[in-house]
Design a protein around this motif. Structure first.
Motif, mmCIF file in Angstrom:
data_model
loop_
_atom_site.group_PDB
_atom_site.id
_atom_site.type_symbol
_atom_site.label_atom_id
_atom_site.label_comp_id
_atom_site.label_asym_id
_atom_site.label_seq_id
_atom_site.Cartn_x
_atom_site.Cartn_y
_atom_site.Cartn_z
ATOM 1 N N SER A 306 -46.639 -9.400 1.125
ATOM 2 C CA SER A 306 -47.318 -8.478 0.219
ATOM 3 C C SER A 306 -47.512 -9.037 -1.187
ATOM 4 C CB SER A 306 -46.531 -7.158 0.130
ATOM 5 O OG SER A 306 -46.471 -6.524 1.385
ATOM 6 N N LEU A 368 -54.419 3.808 3.105
ATOM 7 C CA LEU A 368 -53.877 3.085 1.956
ATOM 8 C C LEU A 368 -54.575 1.741 1.791
ATOM 9 C CD1 LEU A 368 -50.025 3.733 2.212
ATOM 10 C CD2 LEU A 368 -51.565 4.514 0.399
ATOM 11 N N GLU A 370 -57.547 0.955 2.727
ATOM 12 C CA GLU A 370 -58.930 1.144 2.299
ATOM 13 C C GLU A 370 -59.024 1.241 0.780
ATOM 14 O OE1 GLU A 370 -63.086 1.888 2.826
ATOM 15 O OE2 GLU A 370 -61.549 1.118 4.183
ATOM 16 N N HIS A 371 -58.038 1.873 0.149
ATOM 17 C CA HIS A 371 -58.104 2.115 -1.300
ATOM 18 C C HIS A 371 -57.346 1.070 -2.122
ATOM 19 C CE1 HIS A 371 -59.102 6.140 0.348
ATOM 20 N NE2 HIS A 371 -59.881 6.196 -0.706
ATOM 21 N N HIS A 372 -56.310 0.461 -1.538
ATOM 22 C CA HIS A 372 -55.478 -0.453 -2.322
ATOM 23 C C HIS A 372 -55.324 -1.837 -1.690
ATOM 24 C CE1 HIS A 372 -54.330 3.028 -4.749
ATOM 25 N NE2 HIS A 372 -54.027 3.668 -3.628
ATOM 26 N N GLY A 373 -55.895 -2.054 -0.527
ATOM 27 C CA GLY A 373 -55.739 -3.329 0.171
ATOM 28 C C GLY A 373 -54.563 -3.270 1.136
ATOM 29 N N ALA A 376 -50.974 -4.207 -0.220
ATOM 30 C CA ALA A 376 -50.305 -3.112 -0.928
ATOM 31 C C ALA A 376 -49.887 -2.006 0.026
ATOM 32 C CB ALA A 376 -51.236 -2.552 -2.007
ATOM 33 N N ALA A 377 -50.632 -1.833 1.124
ATOM 34 C CA ALA A 377 -50.301 -0.779 2.080
ATOM 35 C C ALA A 377 -48.971 -1.034 2.783
ATOM 36 C CB ALA A 377 -51.410 -0.653 3.125
#
Length: 434
Positions: A306, A368, A370-373, A376-377
């Motif tokens: 990550s 997650l 979709e919005h933060h990569g 990060a998910a």
């Protein structure tokens, strides 16, 4: 007991069970390693892929919930064969769905895959437990290792297909021919099933053990809830790798699709090594140390994937991820089964906690991502692994024999039934039956 004393039929039956574990692993890994290409074929976003993966979660829950009752009524053989047939149908459906670029068809194929794996997994574990009693030695760890070997083989084939740009639909069609051939080898080798019918007293015991009153009491058992925390983290860590690892490598670390699939093959290989070699380590250092150490090892692996912007480091970290999670789910279920009275209810409750992670994990991580990569998910998974490490001391065994006097608790813990399975169907008695 030597296998040769039990004759050729048992050896043939063990081969059939090994194939029954390997076929789902082979089929699942074929899908997982080609998810980047499937995503492109479907022109789906990360969130939409999460919904596609949700089909397999629903199918798994359906299969697992009904498998125990079906085994008790019809025996293991027809349930195993039915589950295998659904797995074959799933590969055919996914091949057709990718050929016509239909996300609903692929989703339905994954639902069939999940349902077939749920049915066959429960029934195969029940049958494997019967073989253990005949041989008087562990068999199930090696059978689960065959599942991991199947995933390795499927991943290697997936890597090769992705590397040369082989069309996904044709890849799945060829894989269908392979698993049909393996299934044809299973049918004549599989013995008549075990656990055809549960005795009335056993059925009453199972009902009492999982009745609503006692189940509510289990929710108040602090130690059992701590074990549930271990299961939640371990299951989500394993499931998130299975669902998202190739896409995580491709989207998060800019790897080619073939290399992303190769990383998943490394994860599957690490899982196989952990399952085949972990037994002696558990005997040496104990269950809490293995689970706690495994959770921390997985935490390190996910953190490197990550937070470190290096494809090489991410590829190596995945091996830590696989080793750390390899024994988590079975060891935690074993701890739940011997954590107190009503072992069947305890294992059932803990299993449901694990499958909540499998059910909710894919779409949640997809949204997650979709919005933060996707990198990060994985942070929530990392945090839950820290929770699992903190809860690991609760998995210590309560069953110890006093060496000097031979007194004290001498009850041998029963091997827990598989998730969704019926405790009495496995042949392992509950405490009230002994």
């Amino acid at each position: 007991m030597d296998t040769s004393r039990l004759g050729r039929p048992l050896r043939r039956h063990r081969v059939a069970l090994q194939l029954c574990f390997a076929i789902p692993g082979l089929s699942l890994a074929t899908w997982v390693t080609r998810t980047p290409d499937v995503r492109d074929q479907l022109d789906a976003s990360t969130a939409e892929m999460g919904l596609v993966l949700f089909g397999m979660s629903i199918g798994s829950m359906m299969g697992i919930l009904v498998a125990g009752a079906l085994v008790a009524r019809f025996s293991t053989r027809p349930v195993i064969l039915s589950g295998m047939a659904l797995v074959l149908a799933s590969v055919a459906t996914m091949a057709m769905g990718t050929a016509v670029s239909s996300a609903p068809t692929v989703t339905f194929g994954l639902l069939l895959l999940g349902a077939g794996m749920g049915l066959s997994e429960v029934a195969s574990n029940v049958d494997g437990a019967a073989v253990e009693r005949e041989l008087d030695r562990p068999v199930l760890p090696a059978l689960h290792g065959c599942y991991s070997l199947g995933t390795v083989a499927g991943a290697v084939l997936g890597v090769a297909g992705a590397a040369v740009g082989f069309p996904v639909s044709w890849h799945l069609a060829i894989m269908l021919l392979l698993v049909v051939a393996l299934f044809a080898a299973v049918v004549p080798r599989l013995r008549p099933g075990v656990s055809r019918r549960i005795k009335d007293t056993d059925a009453r015991s199972a009902h009492e053990a999982t009745g609503p009153v006692r189940e509510r009491r289990l929710y108040l058992d602090g130690r059992l809830l701590l074990i549930g925390g271990v299961v939640l983290g371990m299951t989500l860590a394993e499931g998130s790798a299975t669902d998202w690892l190739p896409l995580l490598m491709v989207d998060g670390h800019d790897m080619p699709a073939g290399l992303g699939s190769l990383v998943y093959a490394g994860f599957a290989a690490a899982m196989a090594v952990g399952r085949f070699a972990g037994g002696p380590m558990v005997a040496r250092v104990g269950r809490p140390a293995m689970l706690g150490g495994g959770a921390l090892l997985t935490t390190v692996g996910i953190a490197l994937v990550s937070f470190v912007d290096s494809p090489v480091a991410a590829g190596g970290a995945v091996l830590l991820w696989g080793l750390g999670t390899s024994l988590g789910f079975p060891l935690a279920l074993s701890a739940a089964g011997e954590s107190g009275p009503d072992a069947a209810g305890r294992v059932a409750l803990t299993s449901r906690i694990g499958y909540v992670a499998l059910l909710a994990g894919p779409p949640a991580l997809g949204f997650l991502g979709e919005h933060h990569g996707l990198r990060a998910a994985m942070v929530p998974v990392l945090l839950l692994m820290l929770v699992a490490a903190a809860c690991a001391p609760a998995t210590a065994s309560r069953h110890r024999r006093t060496a000097a006097t031979g007194t004290g608790p001498t009850e041998k813990p029963a091997v827990p039934p598989t998730p969704g399975g019926d405790a009495t169907a496995t042949g392992h008695p509950t405490r009230s039956q002994r």
